[in-house]
Motif scaffolding. Structure first.
Motif, PDB file in Angstrom:
ATOM      1  N   GLN A 183      48.854  46.674  49.543  1.00  0.00           N
ATOM      2  CA  GLN A 183      49.527  47.598  48.660  1.00  0.00           C
ATOM      3  C   GLN A 183      50.859  47.118  48.256  1.00  0.00           C
ATOM      4  O   GLN A 183      51.240  47.292  46.986  1.00  0.00           O
ATOM      5  N   LYS A 184      51.472  46.225  48.887  1.00  0.00           N
ATOM      6  CA  LYS A 184      52.820  45.323  48.384  1.00  0.00           C
ATOM      7  C   LYS A 184      52.276  44.388  47.305  1.00  0.00           C
ATOM      8  O   LYS A 184      53.095  44.095  46.326  1.00  0.00           O
ATOM      9  N   LEU A 185      51.397  43.536  47.499  1.00  0.00           N
ATOM     10  CA  LEU A 185      50.999  42.352  46.888  1.00  0.00           C
ATOM     11  C   LEU A 185      50.358  42.679  45.469  1.00  0.00           C
ATOM     12  O   LEU A 185      50.032  41.844  44.524  1.00  0.00           O
ATOM     13  N   GLY A 186      49.291  43.689  45.648  1.00  0.00           N
ATOM     14  CA  GLY A 186      48.656  44.225  44.551  1.00  0.00           C
ATOM     15  C   GLY A 186      47.303  43.148  44.447  1.00  0.00           C
ATOM     16  O   GLY A 186      47.027  42.531  45.485  1.00  0.00           O
ATOM     17  N   MET A 187      46.606  43.194  43.574  1.00  0.00           N
ATOM     18  CA  MET A 187      45.483  42.336  43.566  1.00  0.00           C
ATOM     19  C   MET A 187      45.143  41.496  41.966  1.00  0.00           C
ATOM     20  O   MET A 187      45.726  42.207  41.064  1.00  0.00           O
ATOM     21  N   PRO A 188      44.319  40.748  42.020  1.00  0.00           N
ATOM     22  CA  PRO A 188      44.226  39.713  40.675  1.00  0.00           C
ATOM     23  C   PRO A 188      43.456  40.662  39.849  1.00  0.00           C
ATOM     24  O   PRO A 188      42.693  41.878  40.154  1.00  0.00           O
ATOM     25  N   TYR A 189      43.839  40.795  38.294  1.00  0.00           N
ATOM     26  CA  TYR A 189      43.489  41.822  37.443  1.00  0.00           C
ATOM     27  C   TYR A 189      42.303  41.021  36.785  1.00  0.00           C
ATOM     28  O   TYR A 189      42.579  39.887  35.921  1.00  0.00           O
ATOM     29  N   GLY A 190      41.032  41.585  36.472  1.00  0.00           N
ATOM     30  CA  GLY A 190      39.752  40.771  36.127  1.00  0.00           C
ATOM     31  C   GLY A 190      39.880  40.454  34.781  1.00  0.00           C
ATOM     32  O   GLY A 190      39.968  39.273  34.267  1.00  0.00           O
ATOM     33  N   PRO A 191      40.283  41.468  33.924  1.00  0.00           N
ATOM     34  CA  PRO A 191      40.666  41.010  32.467  1.00  0.00           C
ATOM     35  C   PRO A 191      41.737  40.032  32.171  1.00  0.00           C
ATOM     36  O   PRO A 191      41.387  39.231  31.119  1.00  0.00           O
ATOM     37  N   GLY A 192      42.469  40.088  32.860  1.00  0.00           N
ATOM     38  CA  GLY A 192      43.537  39.111  32.813  1.00  0.00           C
ATOM     39  C   GLY A 192      43.128  37.781  33.079  1.00  0.00           C
ATOM     40  O   GLY A 192      43.697  36.750  32.423  1.00  0.00           O
ATOM     41  N   LEU A 193      42.471  37.708  34.176  1.00  0.00           N
ATOM     42  CA  LEU A 193      41.928  36.266  34.630  1.00  0.00           C
ATOM     43  C   LEU A 193      41.062  35.734  33.323  1.00  0.00           C
ATOM     44  O   LEU A 193      41.121  34.379  33.231  1.00  0.00           O
ATOM     45  N   ILE A 194      40.082  36.719  32.835  1.00  0.00           N
ATOM     46  CA  ILE A 194      39.268  36.345  31.545  1.00  0.00           C
ATOM     47  C   ILE A 194      40.237  35.704  30.473  1.00  0.00           C
ATOM     48  O   ILE A 194      39.766  34.735  29.953  1.00  0.00           O
ATOM     49  N   HIS A 195      41.362  36.421  30.293  1.00  0.00           N
ATOM     50  CA  HIS A 195      42.106  35.899  29.315  1.00  0.00           C
ATOM     51  C   HIS A 195      42.748  34.204  29.348  1.00  0.00           C
ATOM     52  O   HIS A 195      42.916  33.460  28.469  1.00  0.00           O
ATOM     53  N   PHE A 196      42.855  33.998  30.681  1.00  0.00           N
ATOM     54  CA  PHE A 196      43.279  32.697  31.135  1.00  0.00           C
ATOM     55  C   PHE A 196      42.106  31.928  31.507  1.00  0.00           C
ATOM     56  O   PHE A 196      42.456  30.536  31.826  1.00  0.00           O
ATOM     57  N   GLY A 197      40.791  32.136  31.053  1.00  0.00           N
ATOM     58  CA  GLY A 197      40.017  31.266  31.463  1.00  0.00           C
ATOM     59  C   GLY A 197      39.167  31.305  32.558  1.00  0.00           C
ATOM     60  O   GLY A 197      38.352  30.195  32.977  1.00  0.00           O
ATOM     61  N   LEU A 198      39.494  32.184  33.245  1.00  0.00           N
ATOM     62  CA  LEU A 198      39.065  32.151  34.741  1.00  0.00           C
ATOM     63  C   LEU A 198      38.016  33.338  34.915  1.00  0.00           C
ATOM     64  O   LEU A 198      38.577  34.442  34.765  1.00  0.00           O
ATOM     65  N   ASP A 199      36.794  33.216  34.968  1.00  0.00           N
ATOM     66  CA  ASP A 199      35.715  33.965  35.456  1.00  0.00           C
ATOM     67  C   ASP A 199      35.969  34.894  36.651  1.00  0.00           C
ATOM     68  O   ASP A 199      36.075  34.308  37.610  1.00  0.00           O
ATOM     69  N   PRO A 200      36.327  36.218  36.773  1.00  0.00           N
ATOM     70  CA  PRO A 200      36.480  36.889  37.737  1.00  0.00           C
ATOM     71  C   PRO A 200      35.555  36.856  38.774  1.00  0.00           C
ATOM     72  O   PRO A 200      35.371  37.117  40.135  1.00  0.00           O
ATOM     73  N   ALA A 201      34.304  36.604  38.495  1.00  0.00           N
ATOM     74  CA  ALA A 201      33.018  36.314  39.252  1.00  0.00           C
ATOM     75  C   ALA A 201      33.251  35.258  40.203  1.00  0.00           C
ATOM     76  O   ALA A 201      32.455  35.135  41.314  1.00  0.00           O
ATOM     77  N   ALA A 202      33.929  34.235  39.889  1.00  0.00           N
ATOM     78  CA  ALA A 202      34.426  33.100  40.740  1.00  0.00           C
ATOM     79  C   ALA A 202      35.252  33.219  41.794  1.00  0.00           C
ATOM     80  O   ALA A 202      35.513  32.739  42.649  1.00  0.00           O
ATOM     81  N   LEU A 203      35.785  34.629  41.934  1.00  0.00           N
ATOM     82  CA  LEU A 203      36.876  34.926  42.749  1.00  0.00           C
ATOM     83  C   LEU A 203      36.262  35.740  43.804  1.00  0.00           C
ATOM     84  O   LEU A 203      35.807  36.829  43.659  1.00  0.00           O
ATOM     85  N   VAL A 204      36.249  35.157  44.965  1.00  0.00           N
ATOM     86  CA  VAL A 204      36.028  35.948  46.060  1.00  0.00           C
ATOM     87  C   VAL A 204      37.274  36.424  47.109  1.00  0.00           C
ATOM     88  O   VAL A 204      38.021  35.632  47.388  1.00  0.00           O
TER      89      VAL A 204
END
Length: 271
Positions: free
Chosen positions: A96-117
């Motif tokens: 809750q404090k740290l949040g979580m990575p945002y998929g569309p934002g990762l795509i914007h930076f060239g990182l496929d969210p499917a690669a994140l476990v």
């Protein structure tokens, strides 16, 4: 020598020093190999290969996004046809404090969210176990452990285990920590990261532009000690930028009272 004598403060201090000496000896081959693989250009952030344990410290939890971006940008560069995954670990109680990575934002930076476990263990012991197991997996390029609170189990011994496992497997470990305290660790590199003034927009200097970080190497022998960079994350990876006059690290500030309306320039005021 009696058992009681072995527990004296002097003996305990000698044992700690011996453990650190052994850890240095065990790390030397990994460090030598990693140092040979570091690619540097004048003024540019080094291209660091896998197999390293890196600590990323920032002063406040509100800088968590910058720390995570710095780690993910490096991990993205380690992805290959065989190493196809990045493991992100955070304690379930801290989500809750740290949040979580945002998929569309990762795509914007060239990182496929499917690669994140994503892994959310219930305790520090489970987190360390998950990190070691993930590092040992040959399909993992990097492991990011986001830890907002101080953990007794995350000591020199546990960091040594992580550094040896990373060097052996060839995958990198990024420990994201918060606060101004520092503990002894076996990390190959220790960074201090703070947000920096964002990039200027071409047609509107008041609008926020691309993100920037100020990064300083606090500890490590792979690159020049205390080296500093102003960095940003683009779709092509980490980019280094020439500091502007106002590109100074943003320290934590507290507003003591009412603030000027100029801070909300041209925004309508609610009645």
């Amino acid at each position: 020598m009696g058992i009681g004598a072995m527990s004296s403060p002097d003996q305990q201090q000698r044992l700690r020093a011996l453990r650190e000496t052994i850890a240095d000896i065990e790390r030397k081959p990994a460090l030598a190999e990693a140092r040979a693989r570091v690619e540097t250009q004048e003024g540019q952030f080094p291209n660091l290969a896998g197999g390293l344990l890196q600590e990323v410290f920032t002063d406040d939890l509100r800088n968590a996004g910058a720390s995570l971006g710095f780690a993910l940008a490096q991990a993205r560069g380690l992805l290959t046809s065989r190493r196809v995954a990045i493991v992100y670990i955070q304690l379930a109680a801290e989500a809750q404090k740290l949040g979580m990575p945002y998929g569309p934002g990762l795509i914007h930076f060239g990182l496929d969210p499917a690669a994140l476990v994503m892994v959310r263990p219930g305790s520090a012991a489970e987190l360390l176990w998950a990190a070691e197991e993930a590092l040992a997996c040959r399909a993992v390029a990097g492991v990011v452990a986001d830890i907002s609170s101080r953990q007794k189990l995350l000591d020199f011994t546990s960091s040594r285990r992580l550094s040896l496992r990373a060097a052996e497997a060839g995958s990198s470990m990024f420990l994201l920590r918060y606060g101004q305290w520092r503990e002894a660790s076996a990390a190959h590199l220790r960074w201090h990261l703070l947000p920096s003034r964002s990039e200027r927009k071409k047609y509107d200097e008041r609008a926020p532009g691309g993100l920037r970080w100020h990064v300083r190497l606090e500890r490590g022998s792979l690159v020049r000690q205390h080296a500093e960079w102003v960095l940003g994350w683009t779709e092509n990876g980490i980019s280094s930028f020439t500091p502007r006059n106002d590109d100074h690290p943003r320290q934590s500030t507290t507003l003591s009272g009412a603030v000027s309306s100029n801070l909300a320039d041209r925004l309508p005021q609610a009645g």
